[in-house]
Scaffold this motif. Structure first.
Motif, PDB file in Angstrom:
ATOM      1  N   ALA A  98       2.154   7.448   6.765  1.00 28.76           N
ATOM      2  CA  ALA A  98       1.587   6.098   6.835  1.00 28.76           C
ATOM      3  C   ALA A  98       0.329   6.013   5.974  1.00 28.76           C
ATOM      4  CB  ALA A  98       1.275   5.734   8.286  1.00 28.76           C
ATOM      5  N   ARG A  99      -0.454   7.067   5.991  1.00 23.96           N
ATOM      6  CA  ARG A  99      -1.685   7.073   5.186  1.00 23.96           C
ATOM      7  C   ARG A  99      -1.366   7.002   3.695  1.00 23.96           C
ATOM      8  NH1 ARG A  99      -6.751  11.223   5.806  1.00 23.96           N
ATOM      9  NH2 ARG A  99      -7.963  10.362   4.119  1.00 23.96           N
ATOM     10  N   ALA A 100      -0.366   7.760   3.256  1.00 21.88           N
ATOM     11  CA  ALA A 100       0.026   7.738   1.842  1.00 21.88           C
ATOM     12  C   ALA A 100       0.585   6.371   1.465  1.00 21.88           C
ATOM     13  CB  ALA A 100       1.047   8.831   1.555  1.00 21.88           C
ATOM     14  N   ALA A 101       1.402   5.803   2.339  1.00 21.46           N
ATOM     15  CA  ALA A 101       1.963   4.467   2.081  1.00 21.46           C
ATOM     16  C   ALA A 101       0.847   3.437   1.983  1.00 21.46           C
ATOM     17  CB  ALA A 101       2.959   4.089   3.173  1.00 21.46           C
ATOM     18  N   SER A 102      -0.147   3.537   2.865  1.00 25.15           N
ATOM     19  CA  SER A 102      -1.282   2.611   2.820  1.00 25.15           C
ATOM     20  C   SER A 102      -2.039   2.738   1.506  1.00 25.15           C
ATOM     21  CB  SER A 102      -2.231   2.865   3.991  1.00 25.15           C
ATOM     22  OG  SER A 102      -1.615   2.499   5.197  1.00 25.15           O
ATOM     23  N   GLY A 103      -2.192   3.969   1.034  1.00 27.14           N
ATOM     24  CA  GLY A 103      -2.860   4.183  -0.244  1.00 27.14           C
ATOM     25  C   GLY A 103      -2.094   3.550  -1.392  1.00 27.14           C
ATOM     26  N   ILE A 104      -0.786   3.668  -1.363  1.00 22.05           N
ATOM     27  CA  ILE A 104       0.055   3.062  -2.403  1.00 22.05           C
ATOM     28  C   ILE A 104      -0.060   1.543  -2.357  1.00 22.05           C
ATOM     29  CG2 ILE A 104       2.452   2.692  -3.120  1.00 22.05           C
ATOM     30  CD1 ILE A 104       2.966   5.625  -2.123  1.00 22.05           C
ATOM     31  N   ILE A 105      -0.014   0.990  -1.173  1.00 22.16           N
ATOM     32  CA  ILE A 105      -0.115  -0.465  -1.008  1.00 22.16           C
ATOM     33  C   ILE A 105      -1.483  -0.954  -1.485  1.00 22.16           C
ATOM     34  CG2 ILE A 105      -0.247  -2.317   0.714  1.00 22.16           C
ATOM     35  CD1 ILE A 105       1.933  -0.681   2.265  1.00 22.16           C
ATOM     36  N   ALA A 106      -2.540  -0.238  -1.120  1.00 18.74           N
ATOM     37  CA  ALA A 106      -3.894  -0.624  -1.547  1.00 18.74           C
ATOM     38  C   ALA A 106      -4.021  -0.574  -3.065  1.00 18.74           C
ATOM     39  CB  ALA A 106      -4.928   0.283  -0.887  1.00 18.74           C
ATOM     40  N   GLU A 107      -3.424   0.439  -3.680  1.00 19.23           N
ATOM     41  CA  GLU A 107      -3.484   0.570  -5.137  1.00 19.23           C
ATOM     42  C   GLU A 107      -2.727  -0.575  -5.825  1.00 19.23           C
ATOM     43  OE1 GLU A 107      -2.028   3.731  -8.525  1.00 19.23           O
ATOM     44  OE2 GLU A 107      -2.662   4.505  -6.575  1.00 19.23           O
ATOM     45  N   ILE A 108      -1.578  -0.926  -5.286  1.00 17.90           N
ATOM     46  CA  ILE A 108      -0.804  -2.048  -5.839  1.00 17.90           C
ATOM     47  C   ILE A 108      -1.599  -3.349  -5.711  1.00 17.90           C
ATOM     48  CG2 ILE A 108       1.246  -3.492  -5.503  1.00 17.90           C
ATOM     49  CD1 ILE A 108       2.714  -0.864  -4.690  1.00 17.90           C
ATOM     50  N   ALA A 109      -2.218  -3.559  -4.558  1.00 17.83           N
ATOM     51  CA  ALA A 109      -3.013  -4.772  -4.339  1.00 17.83           C
ATOM     52  C   ALA A 109      -4.197  -4.836  -5.300  1.00 17.83           C
ATOM     53  CB  ALA A 109      -3.499  -4.828  -2.890  1.00 17.83           C
ATOM     54  N   GLN A 110      -4.851  -3.698  -5.503  1.00 19.54           N
ATOM     55  CA  GLN A 110      -5.992  -3.651  -6.417  1.00 19.54           C
ATOM     56  C   GLN A 110      -5.538  -3.936  -7.846  1.00 19.54           C
ATOM     57  OE1 GLN A 110      -8.022   0.109  -6.592  1.00 19.54           O
ATOM     58  NE2 GLN A 110      -9.859  -0.794  -7.487  1.00 19.54           N
ATOM     59  N   THR A 111      -4.425  -3.338  -8.258  1.00 16.69           N
ATOM     60  CA  THR A 111      -3.880  -3.560  -9.592  1.00 16.69           C
ATOM     61  C   THR A 111      -3.513  -5.031  -9.791  1.00 16.69           C
ATOM     62  OG1 THR A 111      -3.026  -1.309  -9.680  1.00 16.69           O
ATOM     63  CG2 THR A 111      -2.048  -2.886 -11.207  1.00 16.69           C
ATOM     64  N   ALA A 112      -3.038  -5.665  -8.716  1.00 17.04           N
ATOM     65  CA  ALA A 112      -2.664  -7.082  -8.777  1.00 17.04           C
ATOM     66  C   ALA A 112      -3.885  -7.997  -8.749  1.00 17.04           C
ATOM     67  CB  ALA A 112      -1.726  -7.423  -7.619  1.00 17.04           C
ATOM     68  N   GLY A 113      -5.053  -7.413  -8.529  1.00 17.50           N
ATOM     69  CA  GLY A 113      -6.277  -8.210  -8.518  1.00 17.50           C
ATOM     70  C   GLY A 113      -6.548  -8.922  -7.210  1.00 17.50           C
ATOM     71  N   LEU A 114      -5.943  -8.457  -6.126  1.00 12.02           N
ATOM     72  CA  LEU A 114      -6.187  -9.079  -4.817  1.00 12.02           C
ATOM     73  C   LEU A 114      -7.545  -8.634  -4.292  1.00 12.02           C
ATOM     74  CD1 LEU A 114      -2.683  -8.621  -3.146  1.00 12.02           C
ATOM     75  CD2 LEU A 114      -3.549 -10.582  -4.426  1.00 12.02           C
ATOM     76  N   ASP A 115      -8.322  -9.591  -3.794  1.00  7.26           N
ATOM     77  CA  ASP A 115      -9.655  -9.284  -3.284  1.00  7.26           C
ATOM     78  C   ASP A 115      -9.626  -8.821  -1.830  1.00  7.26           C
ATOM     79  OD1 ASP A 115     -10.836  -9.979  -5.699  1.00  7.26           O
ATOM     80  OD2 ASP A 115     -11.025 -12.082  -5.124  1.00  7.26           O
ATOM     81  N   ASP A 116      -8.709  -9.376  -1.051  1.00  7.96           N
ATOM     82  CA  ASP A 116      -8.653  -9.050   0.372  1.00  7.96           C
ATOM     83  C   ASP A 116      -8.020  -7.676   0.588  1.00  7.96           C
ATOM     84  OD1 ASP A 116      -9.719 -11.526   0.971  1.00  7.96           O
ATOM     85  OD2 ASP A 116      -7.761 -12.476   1.209  1.00  7.96           O
ATOM     86  N   ALA A 173      -0.278  -2.070   5.086  1.00  4.49           N
ATOM     87  CA  ALA A 173       1.104  -2.258   5.540  1.00  4.49           C
ATOM     88  C   ALA A 173       1.134  -3.255   6.699  1.00  4.49           C
ATOM     89  CB  ALA A 173       1.707  -0.925   5.958  1.00  4.49           C
ATOM     90  N   HIS A 174       0.143  -3.189   7.572  1.00  3.78           N
ATOM     91  CA  HIS A 174       0.091  -4.114   8.703  1.00  3.78           C
ATOM     92  C   HIS A 174      -0.069  -5.559   8.215  1.00  3.78           C
ATOM     93  CE1 HIS A 174      -0.565  -5.545  12.747  1.00  3.78           C
ATOM     94  NE2 HIS A 174      -1.613  -6.206  12.299  1.00  3.78           N
ATOM     95  N   VAL A 175      -0.924  -5.766   7.228  1.00  2.00           N
ATOM     96  CA  VAL A 175      -1.117  -7.112   6.667  1.00  2.00           C
ATOM     97  C   VAL A 175       0.189  -7.611   6.053  1.00  2.00           C
ATOM     98  CG1 VAL A 175      -2.279  -8.412   4.841  1.00  2.00           C
ATOM     99  CG2 VAL A 175      -3.596  -6.879   6.304  1.00  2.00           C
ATOM    100  N   LEU A 176       0.894  -6.739   5.328  1.00  2.00           N
ATOM    101  CA  LEU A 176       2.170  -7.140   4.735  1.00  2.00           C
ATOM    102  C   LEU A 176       3.194  -7.492   5.806  1.00  2.00           C
ATOM    103  CD1 LEU A 176       2.530  -4.569   1.809  1.00  2.00           C
ATOM    104  CD2 LEU A 176       1.753  -6.943   1.700  1.00  2.00           C
ATOM    105  N   ARG A 177       3.237  -6.705   6.869  1.00  2.00           N
ATOM    106  CA  ARG A 177       4.173  -6.969   7.974  1.00  2.00           C
ATOM    107  C   ARG A 177       3.849  -8.305   8.640  1.00  2.00           C
ATOM    108  NH1 ARG A 177       7.425  -4.241  11.698  1.00  2.00           N
ATOM    109  NH2 ARG A 177       7.078  -4.801  13.858  1.00  2.00           N
ATOM    110  N   HIS A 178       2.561  -8.539   8.875  1.00  2.00           N
ATOM    111  CA  HIS A 178       2.123  -9.788   9.489  1.00  2.00           C
ATOM    112  C   HIS A 178       2.458 -10.979   8.577  1.00  2.00           C
ATOM    113  CE1 HIS A 178      -0.326 -12.200  12.242  1.00  2.00           C
ATOM    114  NE2 HIS A 178      -0.738 -12.827  11.164  1.00  2.00           N
ATOM    115  N   THR A 179       2.242 -10.806   7.280  1.00  2.00           N
ATOM    116  CA  THR A 179       2.547 -11.867   6.314  1.00  2.00           C
ATOM    117  C   THR A 179       4.036 -12.168   6.300  1.00  2.00           C
ATOM    118  OG1 THR A 179       0.651 -11.234   4.968  1.00  2.00           O
ATOM    119  CG2 THR A 179       2.368 -12.538   3.881  1.00  2.00           C
ATOM    120  N   LEU A 180       4.863 -11.134   6.333  1.00  2.00           N
ATOM    121  CA  LEU A 180       6.310 -11.328   6.390  1.00  2.00           C
ATOM    122  C   LEU A 180       6.690 -12.139   7.621  1.00  2.00           C
ATOM    123  CD1 LEU A 180       9.305 -10.738   5.649  1.00  2.00           C
ATOM    124  CD2 LEU A 180       9.078  -8.656   7.018  1.00  2.00           C
TER     125      LEU A 180
END
Length: 116
Positions: free
Chosen positions: A39-57, A61-68
């Motif tokens: 879960a920690r590695a997956a969170s790191g991957i998700i955070a890196e993707i979000a940063q690359t996409a320029g997301l500020d927030d 994984a929990h945020v993505l699940r909630h958004t879905l």
């Protein structure tokens, strides 16, 4: 499953057998050593993707699940179906995603006609 996701997932499934210890691990996603992706590695991957996409927030994984869940419910998907997708045993757990927003309340009140 979204068609684009289906394509990407199939590409991964085609490559997965080439990873170390792929035959010995039933996990869908593997780390570089062939172990289960934590879960920690997956969170790191998700955070890196979000940063690359320029997301500020902060994006987890929990945020993505909630958004879905929220997107499905706001899109009028059946609550039982959303519960099934999320793996909720109790419908009451899923119901929290269906709480009306201020806009929902405003739109509902617009349906009322006042006779004079």
């Amino acid at each position: 499953m979204h068609p684009k996701l289906r394509i990407e997932l199939q590409l991964w499934l085609d490559q997965r057998p080439n990873w170390p210890d792929a035959d010995g691990n039933r996990a869908l996603f593997l780390n570089a050593k062939g172990g289960r992706l934590t879960a920690r590695a997956a969170s790191g991957i998700i955070a890196e993707i979000a940063q690359t996409a320029g997301l500020d927030d902060p994006t987890t994984a929990h945020v993505l699940r909630h958004t879905l869940a929220t997107t499905l419910v706001r899109g009028k998907a059946d609550l039982v179906l959303v519960a099934e997708i999320l793996g909720h045993a109790r419908l009451e757990t899923t119901r929290r995603y269906s709480l009306p927003s201020d806009k929902d309340k405003e739109d509902a009140l617009k349906l009322i006609t006042v006779d004079r």
